[in-house]
Enzyme design. Sequence first.
Site, PDB file in Angstrom:
ATOM      1  N   TRP A  19       6.874  74.315  32.797  1.00  0.00           N
ATOM      2  CA  TRP A  19       6.747  74.046  34.224  1.00  0.00           C
ATOM      3  C   TRP A  19       8.171  74.242  34.718  1.00  0.00           C
ATOM      4  O   TRP A  19       9.122  73.767  34.075  1.00  0.00           O
ATOM      5  CB  TRP A  19       6.346  72.612  34.529  1.00  0.00           C
ATOM      6  CG  TRP A  19       4.909  72.166  34.424  1.00  0.00           C
ATOM      7  CD1 TRP A  19       4.493  71.087  33.719  1.00  0.00           C
ATOM      8  CD2 TRP A  19       3.724  72.687  35.064  1.00  0.00           C
ATOM      9  NE1 TRP A  19       3.134  70.926  33.888  1.00  0.00           N
ATOM     10  CE2 TRP A  19       2.639  71.886  34.704  1.00  0.00           C
ATOM     11  CE3 TRP A  19       3.466  73.776  35.921  1.00  0.00           C
ATOM     12  CZ2 TRP A  19       1.334  72.108  35.148  1.00  0.00           C
ATOM     13  CZ3 TRP A  19       2.166  74.004  36.358  1.00  0.00           C
ATOM     14  CH2 TRP A  19       1.124  73.177  35.975  1.00  0.00           C
ATOM     15  N   ARG A  76      17.077  73.318  24.880  1.00  0.00           N
ATOM     16  CA  ARG A  76      16.473  74.270  23.936  1.00  0.00           C
ATOM     17  C   ARG A  76      17.227  75.596  23.898  1.00  0.00           C
ATOM     18  O   ARG A  76      17.135  76.336  22.934  1.00  0.00           O
ATOM     19  CB  ARG A  76      14.993  74.513  24.270  1.00  0.00           C
ATOM     20  CG  ARG A  76      14.765  75.368  25.493  1.00  0.00           C
ATOM     21  CD  ARG A  76      13.296  75.451  25.885  1.00  0.00           C
ATOM     22  NE  ARG A  76      12.578  76.488  25.175  1.00  0.00           N
ATOM     23  CZ  ARG A  76      11.298  76.803  25.381  1.00  0.00           C
ATOM     24  NH1 ARG A  76      10.592  76.130  26.282  1.00  0.00           N
ATOM     25  NH2 ARG A  76      10.722  77.760  24.724  1.00  0.00           N
ATOM     26  N   HIS A 129       7.991  72.491  23.075  1.00  0.00           N
ATOM     27  CA  HIS A 129       7.517  72.602  24.464  1.00  0.00           C
ATOM     28  C   HIS A 129       6.070  73.072  24.570  1.00  0.00           C
ATOM     29  O   HIS A 129       5.539  73.153  25.674  1.00  0.00           O
ATOM     30  CB  HIS A 129       8.433  73.533  25.263  1.00  0.00           C
ATOM     31  CG  HIS A 129       9.830  73.003  25.411  1.00  0.00           C
ATOM     32  ND1 HIS A 129      10.369  72.609  26.614  1.00  0.00           N
ATOM     33  CD2 HIS A 129      10.792  72.774  24.473  1.00  0.00           C
ATOM     34  CE1 HIS A 129      11.599  72.175  26.430  1.00  0.00           C
ATOM     35  NE2 HIS A 129      11.889  72.264  25.135  1.00  0.00           N
ATOM     36  N   HIS A 170       9.881  65.188  29.827  1.00  0.00           N
ATOM     37  CA  HIS A 170       9.644  66.635  29.917  1.00  0.00           C
ATOM     38  C   HIS A 170       8.337  67.060  29.245  1.00  0.00           C
ATOM     39  O   HIS A 170       7.536  67.807  29.820  1.00  0.00           O
ATOM     40  CB  HIS A 170      10.821  67.376  29.286  1.00  0.00           C
ATOM     41  CG  HIS A 170      10.749  68.856  29.463  1.00  0.00           C
ATOM     42  ND1 HIS A 170      11.228  69.491  30.588  1.00  0.00           N
ATOM     43  CD2 HIS A 170      10.224  69.830  28.685  1.00  0.00           C
ATOM     44  CE1 HIS A 170      11.003  70.796  30.482  1.00  0.00           C
ATOM     45  NE2 HIS A 170      10.399  71.029  29.330  1.00  0.00           N
ATOM     46  N   HIS A 185       0.791  76.222  28.110  1.00  0.00           N
ATOM     47  CA  HIS A 185       1.620  75.627  27.056  1.00  0.00           C
ATOM     48  C   HIS A 185       0.747  75.148  25.893  1.00  0.00           C
ATOM     49  O   HIS A 185       1.257  74.602  24.918  1.00  0.00           O
ATOM     50  CB  HIS A 185       2.451  74.468  27.603  1.00  0.00           C
ATOM     51  CG  HIS A 185       3.688  74.931  28.300  1.00  0.00           C
ATOM     52  ND1 HIS A 185       4.945  74.778  27.787  1.00  0.00           N
ATOM     53  CD2 HIS A 185       3.839  75.608  29.462  1.00  0.00           C
ATOM     54  CE1 HIS A 185       5.829  75.315  28.607  1.00  0.00           C
ATOM     55  NE2 HIS A 185       5.189  75.826  29.640  1.00  0.00           N
ATOM     56  N   HIS A 237       2.481  83.479  32.461  1.00  0.00           N
ATOM     57  CA  HIS A 237       3.053  82.183  32.091  1.00  0.00           C
ATOM     58  C   HIS A 237       4.044  81.685  33.154  1.00  0.00           C
ATOM     59  O   HIS A 237       3.960  80.547  33.610  1.00  0.00           O
ATOM     60  CB  HIS A 237       3.735  82.281  30.723  1.00  0.00           C
ATOM     61  CG  HIS A 237       4.182  80.955  30.192  1.00  0.00           C
ATOM     62  ND1 HIS A 237       3.475  80.269  29.228  1.00  0.00           N
ATOM     63  CD2 HIS A 237       5.244  80.169  30.505  1.00  0.00           C
ATOM     64  CE1 HIS A 237       4.098  79.127  28.964  1.00  0.00           C
ATOM     65  NE2 HIS A 237       5.181  79.044  29.734  1.00  0.00           N
TER      66      HIS A 237
HETATM   67 ZN   LIG Z   1       9.503  72.820  28.570  1.00  0.00          ZN
END
Ligand SMILES: [Zn+2]
Length: 338
Positions: A21, A68, A80, A136, A146, A170
């Site tokens: 997101w 990340r 994620h 998150h 995801h 995505h």
């Molecule tokens: Zn993420």
Amino acid sequence: MYTPTTSVLVGLAALKGASAWGTLGHATVAYIAQNYLTDATEAWAKSVLSDTSTSYLANIASWADTYRSTTAGKFSAPYHYIDANDSPPSSCNVNYARDCTSSGCSISAISNYTQRVADARLSTANTAEALKFLVHLLGDITQPLHDEALETGGNDIKVTFNGYANDNLHSDWDTYIPEKKVGGSALTDAQSWAKTLIASIDSGSYKSLASSWVSKSNINDAVTSATAWATDANALVCSVVMPNGVAALQTGDLYPTYYNKVIPTVELQIAKGGYRLADWLNKIYSANIAKRDLEGQSEELVSRMAMAAPLPPANRPSKAQLAREAYGGGCGCDKHKH
Ligand SMILES: [Zn+2]
Ligand SMILES: *[C@@H]1O[C@H](CO)[C@@H](O)[C@H](O)[C@H]1NC(C)=O
């Protein structure tokens, strides 16, 4: 002439999908969560994060995406998402054993950080890190793509959105569809979107749904809980994201027809993420942290009492006994063993 190789293209696709997101979605999830935290959970979160501002969760909601992409945080990239190896649109499903690899996934990470955030042995920095991950990842897991392996979660599905012919599905779901709805990606945009969604939860069309969003949330079984959340979002890949398959998404601009079809789901998922996050943190706080704080206080009380009126050693109950009597529960000493 330079011709990009497949690996370069794959690399670019991965880069573009790196934001999850987007910052707007994550900050909105965070503001919604802030609205539903109890005063005690809020005070705890503010102190863990050393942030007493009105954006204490929103400020850190995208930290995991920055992390990340660093050398130190590279290991967390698989946290994620979970790559459900299903076959949309005919069959959608998540199978933790099948889909979570040895490098981890959103479900294992949520389980890990749920345990870590309440682990009294960890440093403040590690506790803050765990909280930042939870804020998150409980957002990411509600984004249907995801929870899908197909075409790298849609990163490799080239589409046109709102005149941009080089988008991928995505990133449209992560970022461009939400931004089209809200008109910006600043914290103030997130705050006003959150306000609208909170109103729907409190007295609008989500009111009757909200309790079902958290009905499977059990902090003592984070894997089962997070698998339920992933399954819920993954089902939307079949029903909403690509009900007619991939090719049907590549016949023209996704704006406005596709956008209009999916935007209610995007909003639903953001609302769900925020509401679930608050419930999850409230549960962690009341089951683990409040208890620990009480134990800490009772130990202090006991030692003050002991100083004020020392009992003969033979008759003096142990601190743990006193604590049990005072608070009626077990001592919880082994709570954090695993
Ligand atoms: Zn993420
Ligand atoms: C849990 O989180 C810590 C800190 O980020 C990490 O070092 C560890 O590998 C994680 N474990 C699992 C099983 O995800």
